[in-house]
Design an enzyme around this catalytic site. Structure first.
Site, short mmCIF file in Angstrom:
data_model
loop_
_atom_site.label_atom_id
_atom_site.label_comp_id
_atom_site.label_asym_id
_atom_site.label_seq_id
_atom_site.Cartn_x
_atom_site.Cartn_y
_atom_site.Cartn_z
N HIS A 24 -13.43 -7.88 -16.23
CA HIS A 24 -11.97 -7.74 -16.11
C HIS A 24 -11.23 -8.77 -16.97
O HIS A 24 -10.04 -8.63 -17.21
CB HIS A 24 -11.59 -7.94 -14.64
N ASN A 73 -3.33 -7.96 -11.02
CA ASN A 73 -2.48 -6.90 -10.47
C ASN A 73 -1.00 -7.28 -10.42
O ASN A 73 -0.17 -6.42 -10.16
CB ASN A 73 -2.95 -6.51 -9.07
N ASP A 98 -9.34 -4.76 -20.45
CA ASP A 98 -10.58 -4.01 -20.25
C ASP A 98 -10.24 -2.55 -19.98
O ASP A 98 -9.17 -2.24 -19.45
CB ASP A 98 -11.37 -4.60 -19.08
N ASN A 119 -4.37 -1.59 -12.85
CA ASN A 119 -3.28 -2.21 -12.09
C ASN A 119 -2.52 -3.27 -12.87
O ASN A 119 -1.33 -3.49 -12.62
CB ASN A 119 -3.81 -2.78 -10.78
#
Length: 195
Positions: A24, A73, A98, A119
């Site tokens: 991530h 997020n 990513d 997100n």
């Protein structure tokens, strides 16, 4: 200060050493590479981000390379704050992130579009009110078997992937430079042909 040659490049990821090597966080691996190319250190910024500023090539475009201090997020607040602080529109924003729907070791460049369930992108679109920013999408592939995507992205790259990862990071940083110097279409032609 003119913003004519200025680009904001944001690397998405989660803060702290525990997340640093996660799939991530590939966006922040790329921003680290860009800061190194500029020979610039990251410093705290009032927008709840860390920024490094400079040029990679003398006379070339100026970059503000930034990593939000927030979790992925909720990246939108710092990103919107940075755009306002530097007087930039979303069209001068490049987000490096990513991408599950692209195989590992593959890059795709695009401008605009939806968030595709990502997100971090969802929050940036909501906070800036625009999907029109540029994206450097670094493929991480789909999770194996029945593993949940949310678990997969928070794992570190595999030993096999780590052999190739430095090249992916360099290629993604090159892609950011290409967008800023040659424009998206030329960058896509070069990057998408290579992968």
């Amino acid at each position: 200060m003119s913003t004519a040659d200025l680009w904001l490049v944001v690397g998405l990821g989660n803060p702290g050493p525990g997340y640093a090597a996660n799939r991530h966080n590939i966006g922040q691996m790329v921003t680290a590479e860009l800061a190194e190319r500029m020979r610039a250190a990251f410093r705290s910024h009032k927008t709840n981000a860390r920024v490094a500023e400079g040029r990679i090539v003398p006379g070339g475009p100026r970059f503000v390379v930034a990593n939000p201090n927030t979790y992925m997020n909720v990246s939108g607040g710092p990103v919107n704050g940075l755009l306002k602080f530097y007087g930039l529109t979303p069209e001068r924003l490049i987000v490096v992130h990513d991408e599950l729907d692209i195989p590992f070791d593959t890059l795709k460049l695009k401008q605009g579009g939806g968030h595709g369930g990502h997100n971090g992108l969802r929050d940036i679109i909501a906070a800036t009110g625009s999907p029109d920013f540029l994206r450097v999408r670094a493929g991480i592939g789909r999770p194996p078997g029945r593993m949940q995507a949310a678990d997969f992205v928070l794992q570190n790259f595999s030993a096999e992937e780590r052999k190739t990862l430095p090249n992916v990071i360099v290629d993604a940083a090159d892609a950011v430079e290409l967008i800023a110097t040659d424009g998206l279409t030329a960058a896509q032609l070069k990057v998408h042909t290579a992968s």
